[in-house]
Design an enzyme around this catalytic site. Sequence first.
Site, mmCIF file in Angstrom:
data_model
loop_
_atom_site.group_PDB
_atom_site.id
_atom_site.type_symbol
_atom_site.label_atom_id
_atom_site.label_comp_id
_atom_site.label_asym_id
_atom_site.label_seq_id
_atom_site.Cartn_x
_atom_site.Cartn_y
_atom_site.Cartn_z
ATOM 1 C CG HIS A 54 -9.527 2.353 5.850
ATOM 2 N ND1 HIS A 54 -9.033 3.455 5.180
ATOM 3 C CD2 HIS A 54 -8.788 1.293 5.424
ATOM 4 C CE1 HIS A 54 -8.044 3.082 4.392
ATOM 5 N NE2 HIS A 54 -7.872 1.778 4.520
ATOM 6 C CE1 TYR A 57 -14.250 3.582 1.739
ATOM 7 C CE2 TYR A 57 -15.508 2.329 0.137
ATOM 8 C CZ TYR A 57 -14.303 2.841 0.586
ATOM 9 O OH TYR A 57 -13.155 2.616 -0.124
ATOM 10 C CB SER A 99 -5.791 7.759 0.646
ATOM 11 O OG SER A 99 -6.674 7.080 1.522
ATOM 12 C CG HIS A 100 -1.167 3.636 2.745
ATOM 13 N ND1 HIS A 100 -0.031 3.059 3.233
ATOM 14 C CD2 HIS A 100 -2.177 2.769 3.055
ATOM 15 C CE1 HIS A 100 -0.312 1.897 3.792
ATOM 16 N NE2 HIS A 100 -1.614 1.695 3.699
ATOM 17 N NE ARG A 121 -1.153 -6.621 -1.057
ATOM 18 C CZ ARG A 121 -0.284 -5.769 -0.531
ATOM 19 N NH1 ARG A 121 0.926 -5.655 -1.045
ATOM 20 N NH2 ARG A 121 -0.617 -5.016 0.494
ATOM 21 C CB SER A 317 1.581 -8.908 7.558
ATOM 22 O OG SER A 317 1.906 -8.879 8.927
ATOM 23 C CD GLN A 318 1.166 -3.866 3.228
ATOM 24 O OE1 GLN A 318 1.042 -3.441 2.073
ATOM 25 N NE2 GLN A 318 0.182 -3.815 4.100
#
Length: 741
Positions: A54, A57, A99-100, A121, A317-318
Amino acid sequence: MMKNNNVQPEQIEREKLYEDMGLSDQEYSKVKDVLKRLPNYTETGIFSVMWSEHCSYKTSKPLLKKFPTTAPHVLQGPGEGAGVIDIGDNQAVVFKLESHNSPSAVEPFEGAATGVGGILRDVFSMGAKPIAALNSLRFGNLTTDRTRMLLSEVVRGIASYGNVIGVPTVGGEVQFDDSYEENPLVNAMIVGLVDHDNVQKGIAAGVGNTVIYAGGSTGRDGIHGATFSSDVIDEEAENTSAVAIGDPEVGKKLIDACLEVTYSDALVGIQDMGAAGLTSSASEMASKAGTGIEMNLNLIPQREKDMNAYELMLSESQERMLLVVKKGQEQEILDIFAKHEVNATAVGEVIEEKTFRIKQHDEVVADIPVDALTEDAPVYHMPSEEAVYYKAFQQEENRIPEVQDHGSTLRDLLQQPTIASKEWVYEQYDSDAQSNTITGPGSDAAVVQIDGMDKAIAITTDCNSRYIYLDPEMGGRIAVAEAARNIVCSGAKPLALTDGLNYGNPTNPQIFWQMEKSIDGISEASRLLETPVISGNVSMYNQSHGESIFPTPIIGMVGLHQSLDHVTPNHFQAADDIIYLIGDTYVEFGGSELQNVLEKTYSGKAPAIDLQVETKRQDQLLAAIRQGTVQSAHDVAEGGLAVALAESVFNGKGFGVKIDLTGDATTALFSESQSRFVVSVKAENKERFEAMMDDAKQIGVVTEDSTFNVNINNNNVIQEDVDTLNKLWKEAIPQMLKSKV
């Protein structure tokens, strides 16, 4: 898994605890060589996330180098938070698709919501004001309670975040197939606007400069999210702790604060804390600048008590950003964040030594060369092996499916969830926020005006994964060409693309072959259509029970309308307008929606595409649109000509069509041959239009009565009421969501 700083390095090696974190024996050995000692628990975790697929790569990097990434209008290609394209007048658009998938499979509402937050972001960290959001979604067929729940919750998650932050969700696509039953795909795209001289980069330059943490506090949510997204989801024990929780109210404040900060001379660099959180943002910013970073974890705002270094460094955390600010000017930046009610605090400094040094409680808890985490991450050249089915499919003769009743078949196709109206989805999104949306969801491409200017951008997402499964290289070409076709139909010139490369397990040579060949196709089409790849995302390991998803490289594309006069609808506009079909139709049903309806499977050859022909037709159609000779334009895609004609008349104006075709009826109506458009033209512009187009054939007229009337070889094969067809098309998905197994 233990998350304890007291675990000794010897125990990590002896009990192979690094394997639980995602490191192989070979990679752990490389870590020891880099450090010239055994890594401690925190360092092992840091390497594991930074060397995950992730973040690094590591298996896809050799393939990504094939993409064309430069052009005179590309201001920033891959390597930063998002790509940047010049649109004239000292303005640029910034965009990326990401993607998520894994989080959305496990926790669909939060997974989808944080997917939107994360890609936002990436864009505003470049200094750009977000002006449009899109998404590209894949689910299993709507025949199970779980799939219906996934669709409902993913859409609710996207809406909950996007609507609050005030960025319009203007378009996207949703497709359904059994291949995605266990592994839905949730790809989000954001487009932002920035002046050339305010484009920001994520760099930690200037020894002695201050590192500032801004945004929400750090909790234990999302720990090891990067490695969670770099492996196959375990059906027996799905890991919800790896799914972070978003807060769009904080996100909105963070956008406003960061955009104001970008105009300050005090700012040196800014980057989102995305995958791998503090670890990735700090180490990547330092590596790009050729510096190091030292941070004190005691200064990190913490949402939970007694968080150790491992947890703080790996939390995802976002709504968090990392900034580097000129020494002595910190207060200016802190004051801006305070004005917007966003927490911000100094947590470290840029150092000359190229190391990533982390302290907690007056102890060094990690000390790693920064390039070892980024530039020197492992790269694997994976074995590639042609998929066993491919040769057999290539040897199949193109054949015409047996259709008894073409009107009934059209009704069936219009109710297929991939073709049916997605109004149930997009009516939940705020598509008019900021008041610049000209064409919203449901069109070939969304159109957003550049505020106060006589120009607009067109945006689309697209990919037919069935074609890519049958023939990855041909399908990759088609994915780019169809996205460009959508942009041209709206009246814009395609400029560049971002990709969301969704595949199965790359350690399977046949899956890696799908990836390799589809990237070859995407690269070739991008080069010929002059739409360089400026940003993107790779998502691997999308498989369950040993079954992979169809290879699904989503293409997000942006184009430019030089004038608002060029904006072109995709619905017929007036009775007596002449309908043209641009392009040729062949017996091509491999991977088609008709094959899906009749056979419930896909086989044979994908449709062929000649990129030189595609380029010529797009150029000619765009020139005709700019000359004012085209009333509407719509590309022929899933379901073939019959579906494209039906979609073109579904605009509530009471129009119908009278169409005259020749040849085999099934082929003429339902083949999915490429490089085709349905166009309407005023009778007075007939000669001018035909003089500009090499491959346009008049096939009928728009009528005042709401009848869908098709004659083939002078025989009437379809005569349907348009309102009835429209009702079937509109109500298909809501009806499926209401039904019970």
